[in-house]
Write a protein that holds these residues in place. Structure first.
Motif, short mmCIF file in Angstrom:
data_model
loop_
_atom_site.label_atom_id
_atom_site.label_comp_id
_atom_site.label_asym_id
_atom_site.label_seq_id
_atom_site.Cartn_x
_atom_site.Cartn_y
_atom_site.Cartn_z
N SER A 4 0.84 -1.20 0.00
CA SER A 4 0.00 0.00 0.00
C SER A 4 0.88 1.26 0.00
O SER A 4 0.57 2.24 -0.67
CB SER A 4 -0.94 0.00 1.20
OG SER A 4 -0.19 -0.01 2.40
N GLU A 5 1.98 1.20 0.75
CA GLU A 5 2.89 2.35 0.80
C GLU A 5 3.57 2.55 -0.56
O GLU A 5 3.71 3.66 -1.05
CB GLU A 5 3.95 2.16 1.88
CG GLU A 5 3.35 2.14 3.28
CD GLU A 5 4.39 2.00 4.38
OE1 GLU A 5 5.61 1.97 4.07
OE2 GLU A 5 3.99 1.90 5.55
N PHE A 57 2.46 1.66 -3.49
CA PHE A 57 1.51 2.17 -4.48
C PHE A 57 1.25 3.66 -4.27
O PHE A 57 1.13 4.42 -5.23
CB PHE A 57 0.19 1.38 -4.42
CG PHE A 57 -0.88 1.93 -5.34
CD1 PHE A 57 -0.64 2.01 -6.71
CD2 PHE A 57 -2.10 2.37 -4.85
CE1 PHE A 57 -1.60 2.52 -7.57
CE2 PHE A 57 -3.07 2.89 -5.70
CZ PHE A 57 -2.81 2.96 -7.06
N TYR A 58 1.18 4.06 -3.02
CA TYR A 58 0.93 5.49 -2.73
C TYR A 58 2.02 6.35 -3.35
O TYR A 58 1.76 7.37 -3.97
CB TYR A 58 0.85 5.70 -1.22
CG TYR A 58 0.32 7.06 -0.81
CD1 TYR A 58 -1.01 7.40 -1.05
CD2 TYR A 58 1.14 7.99 -0.20
CE1 TYR A 58 -1.51 8.63 -0.67
CE2 TYR A 58 0.64 9.24 0.19
CZ TYR A 58 -0.68 9.55 -0.05
OH TYR A 58 -1.17 10.78 0.31
N LEU A 59 3.27 5.92 -3.19
CA LEU A 59 4.38 6.69 -3.75
C LEU A 59 4.37 6.63 -5.28
O LEU A 59 4.60 7.64 -5.95
CB LEU A 59 5.72 6.16 -3.22
CG LEU A 59 6.27 6.88 -1.99
CD1 LEU A 59 5.35 6.74 -0.79
CD2 LEU A 59 7.65 6.38 -1.64
N GLN A 60 4.08 5.45 -5.80
CA GLN A 60 4.01 5.31 -7.26
C GLN A 60 2.92 6.18 -7.86
O GLN A 60 3.09 6.76 -8.93
CB GLN A 60 3.75 3.86 -7.63
CG GLN A 60 4.99 3.01 -7.70
CD GLN A 60 4.64 1.69 -8.35
OE1 GLN A 60 4.05 0.83 -7.72
NE2 GLN A 60 5.00 1.53 -9.61
N ALA A 61 1.81 6.25 -7.14
CA ALA A 61 0.68 7.04 -7.64
C ALA A 61 1.02 8.53 -7.68
O ALA A 61 0.27 9.32 -8.24
CB ALA A 61 -0.55 6.81 -6.77
#
Lengths: 407, 249
Positions: free
Chosen positions: A355-356, A358-362
């Motif tokens: 989840s972390e 993905f948050y950065l990737q997003a």
């Protein structure tokens, strides 16, 4: 190397040294059958051809001076080259409240520890200093261990006494001047008097042909604070044995460690806190970031004596595994003989949270950078324990460099 | 700008989106409404590139590019932004470092130099004002210990910093009190322009009083079942989703 010790025995001049070497040989080389050595293969060091250093060796003074200037984060420095203290390269001798005592320590101890006895037998030199009462040393005292000869086996013994109310920060730099293989067996005892406040940082980053067995023993008096922060960034085998004897009430002991190993390193951190008296606190935070085929070992023992009521002891060992082949062996050990205490321990090992990531990737941060940032953040909690800005920044920079991220 | 055509998406073999189509042009604000469990958040996650979803049919074009072929960070770099329903806490990474990495990775992807530090700081201060963030926010860890309202404001703040072409707000209004809602909506309205577009996913009409949409879509059972203008939202507020329940059963 056993053969080498047998050859050395007859030529040792000092009786105490002779006795210590004999003790070491009687105790025998640590084996993995020994519970204390279960996860660390000491033979990997012992089977190599390291040369015990018994006398001084020449070196290129200017070269080493430049190297130190480039690597120092403070103006106070104590420098060892090839196991010998170097007055010319060091600069604390003239400090009015710092007292250097004898240059050689030949006191005998009778431990049942192979490495301690070996150090007693073979130590060439060490820092023997006494910091006076009420002395506040503003800048960090940096200790450099360097060598210029091939494959040395260097034994150093430090003995440091800190006076009442003194405030001092140290950093021990195990770094490599010429990428040579080396084995350091260091022993440090630190006596911390009433209400003194000490921070001791160890930076272990000599490359993967660098081997360290370090033993540090701390005695704390009333109301003193002592923190040891251990940073291991490379090393064939690194083993840190850290023991606190908490002998004065209302004192605080802090132990922090960060092992960031991405290749095939092996780091073994062992701590023992003896809470001998009441009303003390100890805090322990060891973190590992392990990749490649590296191995981390953590053994944290806390003994709370019957007299040590109202002890607060906290221990945490957290690991992020960033590869499938990295290993962590962790073992908390609590022995509590008092009934009114707060003790906790915890060990976790995990991978990076999806989840972390993905948050950065997003937000447009590529997967590799995102991983790097998250792992950096995990380690930062330990790096932040350094209370000396230039050293902290240097360590941060090194962590970022290893993780290939830009700060 | 965005063209979703007959999109079918499954997660662990369960079909969530069942033939969704949607056209969004620059300058438009689209609201997507619908009850829980109809796939609204899935749509947001799929557009942003979260892993674990299987696209079984249909297509998504963003400025003519097949969006589904890109990794999450590449989509973000091309201007797709998802404001998370549940923003993630990242202990140890400060808001400043996080955004610096985000802004500079985006610039790098577009062949630009990293933003000079003073310019970056100035921009941060400006955008912080937009969502009324306190000064210490810069050095705090991303979302760690933030209240629900602060987390949502942080999403809008990040959006302001990254200036996306297409922003998807996934229930940005949930858990907000009226003041926070006003701040968030105000932030969005200031960022609206003829060059960007918004998809606002929400349960309630309330947010749409502040962010006035050009189009309102009703999503039900994995697809859009009805579209209209802002009056549709008012209608839904009054009548609920009952009519669609009957329609699809």
């Amino acid at each position: 190397m056993t053969q080498q010790l047998e050859n050395i025995l007859p030529i040792l001049q000092d009786e105490h040294q002779k006795q210590a070497l004999q003790n070491a040989m009687n105790i025998g080389v640590p084996s993995m059958k020994n519970e204390e050595w279960k996860y660390t293969y000491f033979q990997k060091i012992w089977q190599q051809d390291f040369n015990p250093i018994l006398s001084s060796a020449t070196f290129d003074f200017n070269d080493i001076k430049t190297f130190i200037d480039n690597n120092a984060t403070s103006s106070n420095r104590l420098v060892f080259v090839n196991g010998q203290f170097q007055h010319e390269l060091s600069n604390l001798q003239n400090h009015p409240a710092i007292n250097f005592w004898n240059a050689k320590n030949t006191a005998s101890t009778n431990s049942n520890d192979f490495l301690l006895e070996l150090n007693n037998a073979l130590s060439t030199d060490g820092i023997f200093l006494e910091i006076g009462n009420n002395v506040v040393v503003d800048d960090l005292i940096e200790i450099f261990y360097l060598h210029s000869i091939a494959a040395p086996f260097i034994n150093i013994k430090n003995k440091i006494k800190i006076g009442k109310n003194a405030v001092v920060k140290f950093a021990e730099q195990f770094i490599n001047y010429d990428e040579q293989t080396a084995y350091y067996n260091t022993v440090t005892t630190l006596e911390v008097a009433e209400s003194a406040n000490i921070e001791w940082n160890k930076i272990q980053d000599g490359g993967n042909n660098f081997y360290i067995t370090d033993n540090m023993h701390i005695e704390q008096a009333t109301k003193s604070i002592c923190a040891v922060n251990t940073f291991s960034f490379s090393g064939g085998i690194t083993r840190n044995v850290l023991t606190y004897d908490v002998n004065g009430e209302r004192s605080e002991s802090h132990m922090n460690g960060l092992s960031l190993l991405l290749n095939n390193e092996h780091v073994d951190n062992r701590t023992l806190v003896n809470h001998n008296v009441a009303n003390c606190e100890s805090y322990e935070l060891y973190k590992n970031i392990l990749g490649g085929t590296s191995t981390g070992v953590f053994n944290g023992k806390i003994i709370v004596a019957q007299a040590a009521q109202k002890t607060n002891a906290f221990q945490s060992n957290r690991t992020i595994l960033v590869s499938n082949d990295a290993t962590i062996n962790t073992k908390p050990q609590l022995e509590i003989f008092a009934d009114d205490v707060k003790c906790s321990h915890g060990a976790t090992s995990s991978q990076i949270e999806d989840s972390e990531l993905f948050y950065l990737q997003a937000r447009g941060i590529g997967k590799e950078t995102a991983r790097g940032l998250l792992v950096f953040a995990f380690g930062e909690e330990v790096v932040e324990k350094i209370n000396h800005q230039p050293l902290k920044e240097k360590v941060e920079k090194r962590v970022a460099e290893i993780l290939k991220i830009e700060l | 700008m965005l063209s979703i055509n007959n999109l079918h998406v499954s997660i662990e073999n369960k079909e969530i989106l069942k033939g969704l189509s949607l056209q969004v042009n620059a300058g438009e604000v689209h609201a997507i409404m619908g009850p829980n469990g109809t796939g609204k958040s899935t749509l947001g996650n799929v557009l942003a590139g979260k892993e674990g979803y299987e696209i079984t049919d249909g297509s998504v074009l963003f400025d003519g590019i097949d969006l589904m072929e890109l990794e999450a960070h590449e989509r973000a770099q091309k201007g797709v932004f998802l404001a998370f329903q549940y923003p993630v806490e990242i202990p140890g990474v400060s808001n400043a470092n996080f955004l610096k990495a985000a802004v500079n990775e985006q610039r790098k992807a577009n062949g630009e130099e990293p933003m000079p530090p003073n310019e970056f700081l100035k921009m941060m201060r400006e955008k912080m004002e937009l969502v009324e963030m306190k000064k210490d926010f810069i050095s705090r860890s991303v979302n760690q210990g933030f209240s629900g309202g602060e987390k949502k404001r942080n999403e809008i703040f990040q959006m302001a910093m990254l200036q996306p072409k297409l922003a998807i707000l996934d229930e940005t209004d949930s858990g907000l009190d009226i003041d926070a809602l006003r701040i968030v909506a105000n932030g969005v309205n200031k960022l609206r322009s003829k060059d960007n577009a918004f998809i606002v996913i929400t349960h309630y009409q309330r947010l749409l009083d502040y962010i006035v949409p050009d189009f309102v879509h009703v999503m039900y059972n994995g697809k859009i079942v009805k579209s209209g203008d802002k009056n549709l939202a008012l209608e839904l507020e009054e009548k609920g989703y009952e009519e669609f329940e009957h329609a699809t059963l």
